[in-house]
Write a protein that holds these residues in place. Structure first.
Motif, PDB file in Angstrom:
ATOM      1  N   LEU A 210       0.970  -1.273  -0.084  1.00 37.17           N
ATOM      2  CA  LEU A 210       0.010   0.143   0.418  1.00 37.17           C
ATOM      3  C   LEU A 210       0.725   1.118  -0.285  1.00 37.17           C
ATOM      4  CD1 LEU A 210      -2.873  -1.316   2.443  1.00 37.17           C
ATOM      5  CD2 LEU A 210      -3.306  -0.453   0.031  1.00 37.17           C
ATOM      6  N   PRO A 211       0.243   2.783  -0.382  1.00 32.39           N
ATOM      7  CA  PRO A 211       1.186   4.274  -0.733  1.00 32.39           C
ATOM      8  C   PRO A 211       1.424   4.264   0.703  1.00 32.39           C
ATOM      9  CG  PRO A 211      -1.158   4.218  -1.410  1.00 32.39           C
ATOM     10  CD  PRO A 211      -0.886   2.438  -1.363  1.00 32.39           C
ATOM     11  N   ASN A 212       2.528   4.944   0.570  1.00 33.84           N
ATOM     12  CA  ASN A 212       3.294   5.529   1.763  1.00 33.84           C
ATOM     13  C   ASN A 212       3.006   6.837   1.687  1.00 33.84           C
ATOM     14  OD1 ASN A 212       5.191   5.915  -0.019  1.00 33.84           O
ATOM     15  ND2 ASN A 212       6.517   4.397   1.786  1.00 33.84           N
ATOM     16  N   ASP A 213       3.536   7.982   2.967  1.00 32.59           N
ATOM     17  CA  ASP A 213       4.019   9.408   2.813  1.00 32.59           C
ATOM     18  C   ASP A 213       4.317   9.025   1.389  1.00 32.59           C
ATOM     19  OD1 ASP A 213       1.875   8.786   5.006  1.00 32.59           O
ATOM     20  OD2 ASP A 213       3.224  10.104   6.203  1.00 32.59           O
ATOM     21  N   ALA A 214       5.305   8.656   0.936  1.00 33.41           N
ATOM     22  CA  ALA A 214       6.606   9.386  -0.374  1.00 33.41           C
ATOM     23  C   ALA A 214       5.237   9.265  -1.472  1.00 33.41           C
ATOM     24  CB  ALA A 214       7.718   8.339   0.010  1.00 33.41           C
ATOM     25  N   PHE A 215       4.777   8.771  -1.221  1.00 31.01           N
ATOM     26  CA  PHE A 215       3.615   8.234  -2.579  1.00 31.01           C
ATOM     27  C   PHE A 215       2.828   9.311  -2.785  1.00 31.01           C
ATOM     28  CE2 PHE A 215      -0.523   7.709  -4.295  1.00 31.01           C
ATOM     29  CZ  PHE A 215      -0.589   6.623  -5.095  1.00 31.01           C
ATOM     30  N   HIS A 216       1.824  10.280  -0.773  1.00 29.91           N
ATOM     31  CA  HIS A 216       0.983  11.854  -1.472  1.00 29.91           C
ATOM     32  C   HIS A 216       2.511  12.481  -2.036  1.00 29.91           C
ATOM     33  CE1 HIS A 216      -0.428   8.855   2.345  1.00 29.91           C
ATOM     34  NE2 HIS A 216      -0.412   8.583   1.084  1.00 29.91           N
ATOM     35  N   GLN A 217       3.694  12.583  -1.503  1.00 26.91           N
ATOM     36  CA  GLN A 217       4.554  14.000  -1.869  1.00 26.91           C
ATOM     37  C   GLN A 217       4.987  13.678  -3.170  1.00 26.91           C
ATOM     38  OE1 GLN A 217       6.783  13.659   1.886  1.00 26.91           O
ATOM     39  NE2 GLN A 217       5.131  13.830   2.995  1.00 26.91           N
ATOM     40  N   GLN A 218       5.311  12.372  -3.979  1.00 27.02           N
ATOM     41  CA  GLN A 218       5.986  12.069  -4.934  1.00 27.02           C
ATOM     42  C   GLN A 218       4.423  13.803  -6.052  1.00 27.02           C
ATOM     43  OE1 GLN A 218       5.868   8.963  -6.406  1.00 27.02           O
ATOM     44  NE2 GLN A 218       3.157   8.273  -6.401  1.00 27.02           N
ATOM     45  N   ARG A 219       5.747  13.832  -7.156  1.00 27.87           N
ATOM     46  CA  ARG A 219       5.327  14.341  -7.857  1.00 27.87           C
ATOM     47  C   ARG A 219       6.004  13.862  -9.511  1.00 27.87           C
ATOM     48  NH1 ARG A 219       4.523  20.612 -10.130  1.00 27.87           N
ATOM     49  NH2 ARG A 219       4.199  20.321 -11.757  1.00 27.87           N
ATOM     50  N   VAL A 220       5.075  13.565 -10.190  1.00 31.14           N
ATOM     51  CA  VAL A 220       4.496  12.946 -11.611  1.00 31.14           C
ATOM     52  C   VAL A 220       4.089  13.676 -12.552  1.00 31.14           C
ATOM     53  CG1 VAL A 220       4.393  10.331 -12.819  1.00 31.14           C
ATOM     54  CG2 VAL A 220       5.174  10.453 -10.135  1.00 31.14           C
ATOM     55  N   ASP A 221       4.941  14.048 -13.257  1.00 33.27           N
ATOM     56  CA  ASP A 221       3.985  14.714 -14.443  1.00 33.27           C
ATOM     57  C   ASP A 221       4.069  14.390 -16.245  1.00 33.27           C
ATOM     58  OD1 ASP A 221       3.624  18.043 -13.350  1.00 33.27           O
ATOM     59  OD2 ASP A 221       5.904  17.813 -13.318  1.00 33.27           O
ATOM     60  N   MET A 222       3.287  14.679 -16.696  1.00 34.77           N
ATOM     61  CA  MET A 222       2.730  14.118 -18.286  1.00 34.77           C
ATOM     62  C   MET A 222       3.507  14.883 -19.879  1.00 34.77           C
ATOM     63  SD  MET A 222      -0.150  11.756 -17.488  1.00 34.77           S
ATOM     64  CE  MET A 222      -0.500  11.077 -19.092  1.00 34.77           C
ATOM     65  N   VAL A 223       3.961  14.905 -20.438  1.00 32.42           N
ATOM     66  CA  VAL A 223       4.631  15.856 -21.417  1.00 32.42           C
ATOM     67  C   VAL A 223       3.982  14.966 -22.500  1.00 32.42           C
ATOM     68  CG1 VAL A 223       6.527  16.243 -22.566  1.00 32.42           C
ATOM     69  CG2 VAL A 223       6.530  15.988 -20.134  1.00 32.42           C
ATOM     70  N   LEU A 224       3.184  15.501 -23.369  1.00 36.03           N
ATOM     71  CA  LEU A 224       3.607  14.921 -25.196  1.00 36.03           C
ATOM     72  C   LEU A 224       3.797  15.098 -26.139  1.00 36.03           C
ATOM     73  CD1 LEU A 224       0.280  13.314 -26.576  1.00 36.03           C
ATOM     74  CD2 LEU A 224      -0.665  15.503 -26.167  1.00 36.03           C
ATOM     75  N   GLY A 225       3.943  14.249 -26.739  1.00 41.76           N
ATOM     76  CA  GLY A 225       4.946  14.462 -27.611  1.00 41.76           C
ATOM     77  C   GLY A 225       3.928  14.632 -29.453  1.00 41.76           C
ATOM     78  N   TYR A 226       4.355  15.527 -30.016  1.00 41.96           N
ATOM     79  CA  TYR A 226       3.539  16.650 -31.074  1.00 41.96           C
ATOM     80  C   TYR A 226       4.475  17.147 -31.918  1.00 41.96           C
ATOM     81  CZ  TYR A 226       3.589  20.371 -28.275  1.00 41.96           C
ATOM     82  OH  TYR A 226       4.015  21.601 -27.190  1.00 41.96           O
ATOM     83  N   PRO A 227       3.909  17.254 -33.155  1.00 36.47           N
ATOM     84  CA  PRO A 227       4.706  17.707 -34.243  1.00 36.47           C
ATOM     85  C   PRO A 227       4.638  19.218 -33.803  1.00 36.47           C
ATOM     86  CG  PRO A 227       2.694  16.653 -35.389  1.00 36.47           C
ATOM     87  CD  PRO A 227       2.653  16.185 -34.277  1.00 36.47           C
ATOM     88  N   ALA A 229       6.671  19.702 -30.885  1.00 37.90           N
ATOM     89  CA  ALA A 229       7.658  20.072 -29.285  1.00 37.90           C
ATOM     90  C   ALA A 229       8.572  19.697 -29.371  1.00 37.90           C
ATOM     91  CB  ALA A 229       6.927  18.706 -29.091  1.00 37.90           C
ATOM     92  N   ASP A 230       9.448  20.606 -28.221  1.00 42.51           N
ATOM     93  CA  ASP A 230      10.150  20.664 -27.505  1.00 42.51           C
ATOM     94  C   ASP A 230      10.526  20.420 -26.464  1.00 42.51           C
ATOM     95  OD1 ASP A 230       9.101  22.856 -26.445  1.00 42.51           O
ATOM     96  OD2 ASP A 230      10.277  24.520 -27.508  1.00 42.51           O
ATOM     97  N   ALA A 231      11.480  21.296 -25.613  1.00 43.63           N
ATOM     98  CA  ALA A 231      11.852  19.916 -24.281  1.00 43.63           C
ATOM     99  C   ALA A 231      11.573  20.935 -22.994  1.00 43.63           C
ATOM    100  CB  ALA A 231      13.244  19.842 -24.168  1.00 43.63           C
ATOM    101  N   ALA A 232      10.845  21.801 -23.700  1.00 46.84           N
ATOM    102  CA  ALA A 232      10.253  23.386 -22.623  1.00 46.84           C
ATOM    103  C   ALA A 232       9.224  22.812 -21.318  1.00 46.84           C
ATOM    104  CB  ALA A 232       9.430  24.076 -23.526  1.00 46.84           C
ATOM    105  N   LEU A 233       8.240  21.443 -21.914  1.00 47.69           N
ATOM    106  CA  LEU A 233       7.822  21.658 -20.801  1.00 47.69           C
ATOM    107  C   LEU A 233       8.162  20.049 -19.549  1.00 47.69           C
ATOM    108  CD1 LEU A 233       3.913  20.668 -22.928  1.00 47.69           C
ATOM    109  CD2 LEU A 233       4.767  22.615 -21.045  1.00 47.69           C
ATOM    110  N   MET A 234       8.944  19.585 -20.732  1.00 43.34           N
ATOM    111  CA  MET A 234      10.492  18.672 -19.806  1.00 43.34           C
ATOM    112  C   MET A 234      11.032  19.115 -18.626  1.00 43.34           C
ATOM    113  SD  MET A 234      10.326  15.128 -19.889  1.00 43.34           S
ATOM    114  CE  MET A 234      11.745  13.785 -19.497  1.00 43.34           C
ATOM    115  N   HIS A 235      11.536  20.761 -19.382  1.00 48.55           N
ATOM    116  CA  HIS A 235      11.792  20.866 -18.280  1.00 48.55           C
ATOM    117  C   HIS A 235      11.445  21.761 -16.918  1.00 48.55           C
ATOM    118  CE1 HIS A 235      15.990  19.838 -21.244  1.00 48.55           C
ATOM    119  NE2 HIS A 235      15.359  20.667 -21.836  1.00 48.55           N
ATOM    120  N   ALA A 236      10.335  22.159 -17.469  1.00 52.22           N
ATOM    121  CA  ALA A 236       9.723  22.326 -16.364  1.00 52.22           C
ATOM    122  C   ALA A 236       9.250  21.629 -15.167  1.00 52.22           C
ATOM    123  CB  ALA A 236       8.065  23.175 -17.300  1.00 52.22           C
ATOM    124  N   ALA A 237       9.309  20.060 -16.104  1.00 49.78           N
ATOM    125  CA  ALA A 237       8.879  19.481 -14.974  1.00 49.78           C
ATOM    126  C   ALA A 237       9.611  19.234 -13.139  1.00 49.78           C
ATOM    127  CB  ALA A 237       8.292  17.923 -15.762  1.00 49.78           C
TER     128      ALA A 237
END
Length: 281
Positions: A210-227, A229-237
């Motif tokens: 079962l998830p613990n407190d570390a699970f609650h605090q983690q940050r996981v972002d999503m980045v979409l590839g498209y024609p 697309a640069d790395a700006a959103l990846m760098h922001a994450a």
């Protein structure tokens, strides 16, 4: 007598129109169970011995699921595990908003460690809609959770008369009465007049903790590839402290050169990158 606990978290199934527009979650688990009688679906709500199902209600949240955080879905998983620690419980039904139900299904599907069924359900139309689907979905979910055939099937979704396995399930439609489906598989079964009927056996993974407190605090972002697309959103994450990034590339998961370079930078920093495809299958 089967004892089923209905655990409510909010969502459209519990929502009512508000004066300022839109709908807001309001009804408790007891309200949802009580409403079954108005739709002629109260054949087991009294604990009648002929029905063979005794219901118990519990509330964990009353909110729309698009507002859920990691902590919220973790709380659902821990509540389910706590309820199933009781020997007098035969199954759990979780009412949930459809917007992020697939995330809660995934967490439950990976952590559920019990042969007794956990069944999620919800609604596309609120209780004050003239053709609300919530009561029927809840009734079907309760019958499924109480069925001996559901034991060992893991975590399930019951919606629109269909029974689905939790893992790999997605909300594929905004408005359809049955919005969920697997892109590469079909339903496990259906809820018929005579009760739940299974066509297949679910594949259940070895359970994770079962998830613990570390699970609650983690940050996981999503980045979409498209024609283009640069790395700006990846760098922001990365700059905002993401511990994980999911990159959905085109086709077979191709992210393009700018994102490829950024992925290399991320992994060099110890950030876990999951590469998938935006096609969904």
């Amino acid at each position: 007598m089967n004892r089923i606990v209905v655990l409510a978290t909010g969502g459209t199934i519990s929502s009512h129109r508000s004066p300022d527009g839109g709908s807001r979650a309001k009804d408790s688990a007891a309200d949802l169970i009580g409403a079954l009688s108005a739709h002629g679906l109260d054949d087991f709500t009294s604990g009648d011995a002929h029905a063979g199902i005794e219901l118990e209600s519990e509330d964990i949240a009353v909110q729309n699921s698009f507002n859920f955080s990691f902590a919220d879905i973790s709380r659902v998983a821990h509540a389910v595990a706590r309820i199933l620690s009781r020997e007098d419980v035969d199954g759990v039904v979780v009412t949930h908003g459809t917007d992020t139900m697939e995330e809660t299904l995934a967490l439950l599907g990976f952590t559920h460690d019990d042969p007794r069924p956990v069944v999620l359900t919800g609604a596309q139309r609120s209780p004050d809609h003239s053709d609300s689907d919530g009561p029927r979905n809840l009734h079907d979910a309760i019958r499924t959770a109480a069925s001996p055939a559901s034991r060992g099937q893991g975590v399930l979704l019951v919606f629109g008369g269909e029974i689905h396995s939790a893992l790999g399930l997605r909300k594929n439609h905004t408005l359809a009465p049955q919005p969920f489906g697997h892109r590469s598989a079909g339903a496990l079964g259906a809820v018929l007049e005579s009760g739940p009927r299974y066509f297949a056996q679910a594949l259940t993974p070895e359970p994770l903790p079962l998830p613990n407190d570390a699970f609650h605090q983690q940050r996981v972002d999503m980045v979409l590839g498209y024609p283009g697309a640069d790395a700006a959103l990846m760098h922001a994450a990365l700059e905002t402290g993401a511990t994980g990034v999911v990159v959905l590339g085109a086709g077979a998961g191709n992210p393009g050169v700018p994102l490829t370079d950024a992925i290399a930078q991320a992994t060099a920093q110890g950030v876990l990158v999951g590469l998938g495809t935006r096609t969904g299958a």
